[in-house]
Design a protein around this motif. Structure first.
Motif, mmCIF file in Angstrom:
data_model
loop_
_atom_site.group_PDB
_atom_site.id
_atom_site.type_symbol
_atom_site.label_atom_id
_atom_site.label_comp_id
_atom_site.label_asym_id
_atom_site.label_seq_id
_atom_site.Cartn_x
_atom_site.Cartn_y
_atom_site.Cartn_z
ATOM 1 N N PHE A 110 0.833 -1.204 0.000
ATOM 2 C CA PHE A 110 0.000 0.000 0.000
ATOM 3 C C PHE A 110 0.871 1.259 0.000
ATOM 4 N N GLN A 112 2.683 4.603 -0.113
ATOM 5 C CA GLN A 112 2.190 5.968 -0.300
ATOM 6 C C GLN A 112 2.904 6.881 0.686
ATOM 7 N N GLU B 57 -5.871 1.728 0.090
ATOM 8 C CA GLU B 57 -4.981 0.660 -0.369
ATOM 9 C C GLU B 57 -4.097 1.102 -1.528
ATOM 10 N N VAL B 58 -4.623 1.989 -2.356
ATOM 11 C CA VAL B 58 -3.785 2.512 -3.435
ATOM 12 C C VAL B 58 -3.258 3.892 -3.049
ATOM 13 N N GLY B 59 -4.112 4.729 -2.478
ATOM 14 C CA GLY B 59 -3.670 6.083 -2.116
ATOM 15 C C GLY B 59 -3.544 6.931 -3.365
ATOM 16 N N PRO B 60 -2.592 7.875 -3.362
ATOM 17 C CA PRO B 60 -2.409 8.729 -4.553
ATOM 18 C C PRO B 60 -2.061 7.855 -5.748
ATOM 19 N N GLU B 66 3.779 3.720 -10.577
ATOM 20 C CA GLU B 66 3.485 2.336 -10.198
ATOM 21 C C GLU B 66 2.116 2.256 -9.529
ATOM 22 N N ARG B 70 -1.303 -0.267 -9.855
ATOM 23 C CA ARG B 70 -2.009 -0.833 -8.703
ATOM 24 C C ARG B 70 -3.485 -0.470 -8.734
ATOM 25 N N THR B 289 -5.083 11.754 -1.800
ATOM 26 C CA THR B 289 -5.435 10.382 -2.165
ATOM 27 C C THR B 289 -6.615 10.357 -3.135
#
Lengths: 473, 473
Positions: A110, A112, B57-60, B66, B70, B289
């Protein structure tokens, strides 16, 4: 600002609504003059212009930086330009803490970035990133309850969230975590500390503030996450897999700096050696321009003093306005001021000390710690303040942070309690900027400080001395 | 999101409040089903959980990083988990822009840092700081009016302040400055551009957003100051001495990346090749985010599609939910989607396209661009939406940014207009995080999108085709 640590111990006797000159040491002319000061301030004071000048021309002014020296020069010139009778500097020494770069990021699936800021006084990560698993605690008690060594090599995270209150009392438990959390975490073996920002906002702007290492621990780096980032860390921890964070912080304490308390006086006409002090602190944290913390306090009290200075007849006692050095990193200005007065045998000359260091919100209460025999003067001052929406509250309150050290030596104090409902939205963040300051609210405060300082300096009543408190360890 | 660039040209005829099945192609069962979808969404939809998942879970997820990959994997898995009948990816190519470090500071007597962020697409300062005098302009017209060469070696600053409006129309002039300001400044010889953030907040969090260099200029670095920093620059400029600023920006465009539109479908029961599309964009800027821009749009439309997918009987036409790639840097996902449909001869299969890309505020209006003969269907949909506080507004509105390219090819559209009063407080800043999203407001939007998509897919009426627009230059 720091929170009250003392309350006026004795409950104070009830007083008559109509106050006699014999009790208050103030006659009708004095009260007229005070009311006129109040109304003049409300029509528009110099406070906003002073705040604008300090925050624009000096900007952030972390104690011990070149901006600290610019702030001192600014304050001296401003006092002089505003017509104070006497303007002087008093030295204040302290260790120099510096912030370099600071970065944090989640690593792993995750990945970030996280918004952090090092706490004031923290060390850095030693020239290379610290990458470690995060272990969360709800509060300081939970951290203290962790088994010895259980945090070896980990980053402790304390997620305590402060509450919003008008009088700011939600701040105290948060600031305690900030101050002592690193030592507690280090005792359990932690390699670093992250805390939820000690703030009531939901902005990606972390709150700094001072911390200290206990003598018995090896220092570890300590930083605050912004509140949204703290939320994010807590959500990630609920994913039921280890959360690894990389911290890269450059910070540390090295060397000693001599800054100055900057003092401007309106000389008393009869008792110039007796003083009423008002003031705020000149330094700020480095992230914002210190508009609410505490250019506002400096501006309010400079403007109040200047109004008194423009009177045809000065009050009996001297009104001393103090722009304290380095409040943020340990009340150095207030301590130096008190120590100098103690050395000079001048503590007893202090009739009233008051301080503005709780932002730019309006004042809603007058409180004081004085000899009970002098309470009628406070009650009388409260009557003149009442049209400003200010209630007089006997038996409660505390001196401000920089007034605290001389109060501990026995000096009486007054408190003009401000509405701090939004203070901790901006406090110690990059968001502490001039746009958060309302000029009309400042004027109300100038009116209150002018009335308080004038009447406290004019009364023939002595405010007495309070019990001397033992020095803090 | 970007602002409407087109309005429905023709005013539409008034319609009867009681709508006939012959006009709407919808019977009482269809309307009951739509009302049931609406009520089910209001009781609690999946949208917030989807937004939480993507932003945590991914954020920005800046396009081309990359995290972009995701996000694509996340969207595919999420569609599948939510029970869509068909889930697939379509490639979207674009140049890769990257942000490195970015710093700005005032130099000289008022030395202090400034909070900036590079605009998307900007170059950097070439590996060393750019130190230059700042010349201020009120708006783009003033910059354009500057004499040729008058900005040689200077940093142009444009201080235009956008206005707060429910429908966000204050954004347009600000975004124009952001997009073209650097080219205009470069034409006058400037070495750099600073703009006031295109935002309505007063936080120390600058707003990024896309910009482009005209073909006839040599690129110069371009960045936004946070609004408080823009205020500060303007105050410093009023000090009547030159203001010198040092910019140190690392940014640039290099190489090409292939991301994907991620598509999930609920297959139509009678006319599976006719589609109603709803969606949002999967990418975000790198600073926050992307919770309001545009995880909310993705979450709302995924949840609405999933609700339709849970019906015992699928609607006549296919409901297609699209998570568009790289909207932020130039509508790449929307353009690729339209180009692919054009190449496949599928534009005519598009019955309605709608998009959620204006934050997380409640929907207050239904607007549409359809064949006038199909307007009674829109009016009927509006009746089912009315209990949600949604008014039907004929003759106004526009397709969303990523729907725009296929609408330009003739596809009909609908718009569910959201309250964007606070959208530009957070838009394109680090503050665009989950705490700005209200789950109940999302549910209202899911209800609206579910009703719209279901009834548009269920009706036997054809929405027709709109006039084809010439391609943008």
């Amino acid at each position: 600002m720091r929170l009250p640590i003392s309350l006026l111990a004795a409950a104070l006797a009830a007083f008559l609504p109509s106050l006699a000159v014999a009790q208050t040491g103030l006659d009708a002319d004095d009260l007229d003059t005070a009311a006129a000061l109040r109304e003049q301030a409300l029509r528009g004071s110099a406070a906003w212009a002073v705040v604008e000048s300090l925050t624009t021309e000096v900007g952030p002014r972390l104690a011990g930086t070149e901006a600290d020296a610019r702030a001192v020069a600014w304050a001296k010139a401003k006092f002089e330009a505003m017509g104070f009778d006497k303007v002087y500097l008093e030295p204040v020494s302290f260790p120099v803490w510096r912030r370099g770069h600071e970065r944090a990021e989640v690593v792993g699936p995750f990945a970030q970035p996280l918004a952090i800021t090092a706490l004031g006084g923290s060390i850095g990560t030693g020239g290379r990133p610290l990458e470690a698993e995060v272990v969360a605690f709800a509060d300081l008690a939970a951290l203290k309850a962790a088994p010895e060594g259980s945090l070896a090599g980990k980053i402790a995270y304390v997620g305590y969230r402060i509450e919003r209150h008008r009088d700011g009392h939600g701040y105290s438990p948060g600031s305690t975590i900030r101050a002592s959390g690193a030592s507690e975490a280090a005792r359990k073996g932690a390699a670093g500390l992250l805390i939820r920002s000690v703030g009531t906002d939901s902005d990606r702007l972390p709150h700094t503030g001072v911390m200290r290492y206990a003598a018995d621990v090896a220092p570890i780096p300590a930083a605050a996450l912004s509140n949204p980032d703290a939320d994010q860390v807590e959500r990630l921890l609920r994913r039921d897999q280890p959360l690894t964070v990389r911290l890269d912080i450059e910070a540390g304490t090295q060397g000693e700096y001599v800054s100055h308390n900057v003092i401007g006086e309106i000389r008393g006409r009869e008792l110039p050696d007796e003083v009423v002090t008002i003031g705020g602190h000149l330094d700020s944290w480095d992230l914002g321009t210190g508009a609410i913390d505490d250019a506002s306090g400096v501006g309010i009290t400079m403007a109040a003093g200047a109004l008194i200075g423009e009177l045809k007849r000065a009050p009996r006692r001297t009104v001393r306005v103090i722009a304290y050095a380095n409040e943020e990193q340990g009340l150095f200005g207030g301590k130096a001021y008190a120590a100098a007065r103690l050395a000079a045998g001048e503590v007893g000359a202090h009739q009233i000390g008051a301080e503005s260091d709780f932002g730019a919100g309006k004042i809603y209460a007058l409180r004081a710690g004085v000899d009970p025999a002098a309470w009628p003067v406070i009650a009388q001052i409260g009557e003149v303040l009442a049209p400003l929406g200010i209630a007089t509250e006997p038996g409660v309150g505390s001196a401000g942070p920089d007034v605290g050290p001389i109060v501990a030596l026995g000096a009486p104090w007054a408190q003009l309690a401000q509405d701090g409902s939004d203070y901790f939205d901006y406090h110690h963040t990059a968001n502490d900027t001039l746009d958060k300051v309302d000029a009309k609210a400042l004027d109300q405060q100038v009116a209150a400080y002018a009335v308080l300082a004038y009447l406290a300096a004019e009364t023939t009543v002595d405010f007495g001395q309070l019990p001397v408190k033992p020095a803090a360890p």
